[in-house]
Scaffold this motif. Structure first.
Motif, PDB file in Angstrom:
ATOM      1  N   ASN A   1       6.083   4.716   5.212  1.00 55.25           N
ATOM      2  CA  ASN A   1       5.459   5.548   6.242  1.00 55.25           C
ATOM      3  C   ASN A   1       6.372   6.705   6.646  1.00 55.25           C
ATOM      4  OD1 ASN A   1       3.385   3.700   6.284  1.00 55.25           O
ATOM      5  ND2 ASN A   1       3.821   2.933   8.317  1.00 55.25           N
ATOM      6  N   SER A   2       7.678   6.494   6.561  1.00 51.64           N
ATOM      7  CA  SER A   2       8.638   7.524   6.961  1.00 51.64           C
ATOM      8  C   SER A   2       9.041   8.438   5.807  1.00 51.64           C
ATOM      9  CB  SER A   2       9.872   6.876   7.591  1.00 51.64           C
ATOM     10  OG  SER A   2      10.450   5.955   6.695  1.00 51.64           O
ATOM     11  N   GLY A   3       8.394   8.271   4.652  1.00 62.07           N
ATOM     12  CA  GLY A   3       8.631   9.169   3.531  1.00 62.07           C
ATOM     13  C   GLY A   3       9.713   8.745   2.555  1.00 62.07           C
ATOM     14  N   ILE A   4      10.274   7.579   2.717  1.00 63.61           N
ATOM     15  CA  ILE A   4      11.307   7.106   1.803  1.00 63.61           C
ATOM     16  C   ILE A   4      10.654   6.688   0.486  1.00 63.61           C
ATOM     17  CG2 ILE A   4      13.064   5.338   1.405  1.00 63.61           C
ATOM     18  CD1 ILE A   4      13.437   5.285   4.485  1.00 63.61           C
ATOM     19  N   ALA A   5      11.162   7.219  -0.617  1.00 63.66           N
ATOM     20  CA  ALA A   5      10.624   6.898  -1.943  1.00 63.66           C
ATOM     21  C   ALA A   5      11.036   5.484  -2.346  1.00 63.66           C
ATOM     22  CB  ALA A   5      11.131   7.907  -2.969  1.00 63.66           C
ATOM     23  N   LEU A   6      10.082   4.731  -2.868  1.00 65.66           N
ATOM     24  CA  LEU A   6      10.293   3.353  -3.311  1.00 65.66           C
ATOM     25  C   LEU A   6       9.714   3.187  -4.708  1.00 65.66           C
ATOM     26  CD1 LEU A   6       8.925   1.646  -0.079  1.00 65.66           C
ATOM     27  CD2 LEU A   6      11.322   2.017  -0.631  1.00 65.66           C
ATOM     28  N   VAL A   7      10.299   2.287  -5.484  1.00 68.87           N
ATOM     29  CA  VAL A   7       9.753   1.962  -6.799  1.00 68.87           C
ATOM     30  C   VAL A   7       9.453   0.465  -6.818  1.00 68.87           C
ATOM     31  CG1 VAL A   7      10.119   1.959  -9.291  1.00 68.87           C
ATOM     32  CG2 VAL A   7      11.063   3.817  -7.901  1.00 68.87           C
ATOM     33  N   ALA A   8       8.192   0.127  -6.953  1.00 72.08           N
ATOM     34  CA  ALA A   8       7.765  -1.275  -7.001  1.00 72.08           C
ATOM     35  C   ALA A   8       8.046  -1.845  -8.390  1.00 72.08           C
ATOM     36  CB  ALA A   8       6.276  -1.365  -6.675  1.00 72.08           C
TER      37      ALA A   8
ATOM     38  N   VAL B   1       0.845  -1.187   0.000  1.00 71.01           N
ATOM     39  CA  VAL B   1       0.000   0.000   0.000  1.00 71.01           C
ATOM     40  C   VAL B   1       0.888   1.247   0.000  1.00 71.01           C
ATOM     41  CG1 VAL B   1      -1.942  -1.168   1.114  1.00 71.01           C
ATOM     42  CG2 VAL B   1      -0.244   0.030   2.519  1.00 71.01           C
ATOM     43  N   ASN B   2       0.277   2.403  -0.245  1.00 71.64           N
ATOM     44  CA  ASN B   2       1.023   3.652  -0.332  1.00 71.64           C
ATOM     45  C   ASN B   2       0.428   4.695   0.606  1.00 71.64           C
ATOM     46  OD1 ASN B   2       2.807   5.612  -1.257  1.00 71.64           O
ATOM     47  ND2 ASN B   2       1.484   6.191  -2.958  1.00 71.64           N
ATOM     48  N   PRO B   3       1.103   5.021   1.704  1.00 67.63           N
ATOM     49  CA  PRO B   3       2.440   4.600   2.100  1.00 67.63           C
ATOM     50  C   PRO B   3       2.441   3.237   2.794  1.00 67.63           C
ATOM     51  CG  PRO B   3       1.638   6.247   3.644  1.00 67.63           C
ATOM     52  CD  PRO B   3       0.587   6.098   2.572  1.00 67.63           C
ATOM     53  N   VAL B   4       3.532   2.531   2.591  1.00 67.85           N
ATOM     54  CA  VAL B   4       3.700   1.188   3.141  1.00 67.85           C
ATOM     55  C   VAL B   4       4.586   1.262   4.385  1.00 67.85           C
ATOM     56  CG1 VAL B   4       5.741   0.634   1.736  1.00 67.85           C
ATOM     57  CG2 VAL B   4       4.233  -1.206   2.507  1.00 67.85           C
ATOM     58  N   ASN B   5       4.395   0.328   5.288  1.00 69.34           N
ATOM     59  CA  ASN B   5       5.273   0.214   6.447  1.00 69.34           C
ATOM     60  C   ASN B   5       6.579  -0.409   5.948  1.00 69.34           C
ATOM     61  OD1 ASN B   5       6.492  -1.582   8.644  1.00 69.34           O
ATOM     62  ND2 ASN B   5       5.196  -0.167   9.799  1.00 69.34           N
ATOM     63  N   GLY B   6       7.604   0.410   5.835  1.00 68.56           N
ATOM     64  CA  GLY B   6       8.882  -0.057   5.298  1.00 68.56           C
ATOM     65  C   GLY B   6       9.496  -1.174   6.103  1.00 68.56           C
ATOM     66  N   PHE B   7       9.382  -1.093   7.428  1.00 68.04           N
ATOM     67  CA  PHE B   7       9.941  -2.121   8.303  1.00 68.04           C
ATOM     68  C   PHE B   7       9.364  -3.488   7.931  1.00 68.04           C
ATOM     69  CE2 PHE B   7      10.023  -4.608  12.243  1.00 68.04           C
ATOM     70  CZ  PHE B   7      11.341  -4.460  12.639  1.00 68.04           C
ATOM     71  N   GLY B   8       8.042  -3.567   7.813  1.00 71.86           N
ATOM     72  CA  GLY B   8       7.397  -4.830   7.472  1.00 71.86           C
ATOM     73  C   GLY B   8       7.733  -5.276   6.064  1.00 71.86           C
ATOM     74  N   LEU B   9       7.610  -4.372   5.095  1.00 69.60           N
ATOM     75  CA  LEU B   9       7.893  -4.712   3.696  1.00 69.60           C
ATOM     76  C   LEU B   9       9.302  -5.260   3.546  1.00 69.60           C
ATOM     77  CD1 LEU B   9       7.211  -4.692   0.651  1.00 69.60           C
ATOM     78  CD2 LEU B   9       8.053  -2.325   0.604  1.00 69.60           C
ATOM     79  N   PHE B  10      10.278  -4.557   4.100  1.00 68.03           N
ATOM     80  CA  PHE B  10      11.659  -4.994   3.925  1.00 68.03           C
ATOM     81  C   PHE B  10      11.971  -6.265   4.696  1.00 68.03           C
ATOM     82  CE2 PHE B  10      12.167  -0.531   2.553  1.00 68.03           C
ATOM     83  CZ  PHE B  10      12.494  -0.828   1.237  1.00 68.03           C
ATOM     84  N   GLU B  11      11.250  -6.525   5.776  1.00 67.97           N
ATOM     85  CA  GLU B  11      11.453  -7.789   6.487  1.00 67.97           C
ATOM     86  C   GLU B  11      11.050  -8.967   5.584  1.00 67.97           C
ATOM     87  OE1 GLU B  11      11.138  -9.616  10.931  1.00 67.97           O
ATOM     88  OE2 GLU B  11      10.102  -7.748  10.488  1.00 67.97           O
TER      89      GLU B  11
ATOM     90  N   ALA C   1      -1.385   1.459  -6.027  1.00 69.80           N
ATOM     91  CA  ALA C   1      -1.334   2.868  -6.405  1.00 69.80           C
ATOM     92  C   ALA C   1      -1.501   2.966  -7.925  1.00 69.80           C
ATOM     93  CB  ALA C   1       0.007   3.475  -5.978  1.00 69.80           C
ATOM     94  N   ASN C   2      -1.562   4.192  -8.412  1.00 67.52           N
ATOM     95  CA  ASN C   2      -1.667   4.412  -9.859  1.00 67.52           C
ATOM     96  C   ASN C   2      -0.337   4.281 -10.569  1.00 67.52           C
ATOM     97  OD1 ASN C   2      -4.451   4.939  -9.930  1.00 67.52           O
ATOM     98  ND2 ASN C   2      -4.107   7.036  -9.241  1.00 67.52           N
ATOM     99  N   SER C   3       0.767   4.364  -9.805  1.00 64.21           N
ATOM    100  CA  SER C   3       2.090   4.239 -10.403  1.00 64.21           C
ATOM    101  C   SER C   3       2.960   3.350  -9.529  1.00 64.21           C
ATOM    102  CB  SER C   3       2.739   5.615 -10.574  1.00 64.21           C
ATOM    103  OG  SER C   3       3.180   6.103  -9.330  1.00 64.21           O
ATOM    104  N   LYS C   4       4.121   2.971 -10.048  1.00 61.90           N
ATOM    105  CA  LYS C   4       5.041   2.120  -9.301  1.00 61.90           C
ATOM    106  C   LYS C   4       5.757   2.880  -8.189  1.00 61.90           C
ATOM    107  CE  LYS C   4       7.428   0.621 -12.879  1.00 61.90           C
ATOM    108  NZ  LYS C   4       8.340  -0.192 -13.715  1.00 61.90           N
ATOM    109  N   GLU C   5       5.683   4.197  -8.226  1.00 67.09           N
ATOM    110  CA  GLU C   5       6.359   5.020  -7.222  1.00 67.09           C
ATOM    111  C   GLU C   5       5.470   5.177  -5.991  1.00 67.09           C
ATOM    112  OE1 GLU C   5       6.058   6.173 -10.508  1.00 67.09           O
ATOM    113  OE2 GLU C   5       8.047   5.449 -11.028  1.00 67.09           O
ATOM    114  N   ILE C   6       5.963   4.655  -4.869  1.00 64.37           N
ATOM    115  CA  ILE C   6       5.242   4.776  -3.598  1.00 64.37           C
ATOM    116  C   ILE C   6       6.231   5.272  -2.548  1.00 64.37           C
ATOM    117  CG2 ILE C   6       3.524   3.016  -4.179  1.00 64.37           C
ATOM    118  CD1 ILE C   6       5.104   1.022  -2.429  1.00 64.37           C
ATOM    119  N   LYS C   7       5.744   5.429  -1.326  1.00 64.25           N
ATOM    120  CA  LYS C   7       6.608   5.857  -0.222  1.00 64.25           C
ATOM    121  C   LYS C   7       6.401   4.943   0.974  1.00 64.25           C
ATOM    122  CE  LYS C   7       7.093  10.610  -1.464  1.00 64.25           C
ATOM    123  NZ  LYS C   7       7.442  11.902  -0.984  1.00 64.25           N
TER     124      LYS C   7
END
Length: 176
Positions: free
Chosen positions: A46-53, A10-20, A38-44
């Motif tokens: 929860n802490s605002g770090i940009a990610l590309v799915a 989801v956008n924004p995603v919990n980075g801790f969980g995703l990366f685990e 999301a509508n694009s591969k670019e998400i963030k």
């Protein structure tokens, strides 16, 4: 050969969980693709770090047979899901969750994942771990206070801090 996993973020995603999840899959040779809800591969995060799915949720619809399992990576988008439920990416998310669940695929998630599985109509009779604030949403499944629960093809954890308690079982199943 390991099973193939679709990870929905989801956008924004919990980075801790995703990366685990992603790090565990990488370390164990489990192939996965990340799909942005999301509508694009670019998400963030929860802490605002940009990610590309790898892709977007719309491109996962109808491709359930290409994957053996689905991970729902929770995040700050879930508390406002109701206000955004009609957005095309959330409509696609619910269709994907339902399709994976109805096909008996392995369903994995933490925090509000069990609630989203419930909303998709796929939790009947299943024992589920989820965030305490989401427990009242579970009507057809069985909400628990456990850190993590495995029930059939469902692997759920209470929050991002308890994912580690279910990952050994997830890895064992995905490596079969």
């Amino acid at each position: 050969m390991a099973k193939k996993v679709a990870v929905v973020a989801v956008n924004p995603v919990n980075g801790f969980g995703l990366f685990e999840y992603l790090e565990t899959f990488y370390e164990n040779g489990i192939p996965c693709k990340v799909f942005a809800v999301a509508n694009s591969k670019e998400i963030k995060s929860n802490s605002g770090i940009a990610l590309v799915a790898d892709d977007v949720i719309a491109h996962l619809k109808g491709r359930e047979d290409e994957f053996d399992a689905l991970v729902f990576a929770c995040g700050d988008a879930v508390p406002v899901f109701q206000q955004n439920a009609e957005k095309p990416y959330n409509v696609d998310l619910m269709a994907v969750l339902k399709a994976f669940g109805e096909k008996g695929k392995i369903m994995i998630g933490h925090c509000a994942a069990a609630m989203m599985f419930e909303f998709a109509g796929i939790t009947t009779g299943r024992k589920l771990a989820l965030h305490p604030l989401a427990k009242t949403a579970i009507q057809k499944g069985k909400a628990t206070d456990e850190d993590s629960v495995t029930d059939g093809n469902f692997y759920t954890a209470k929050d991002e801090h308890t994912i580690r308690t279910m990952l050994p079982k997830v890895v064992e199943e995905l490596k079969k």
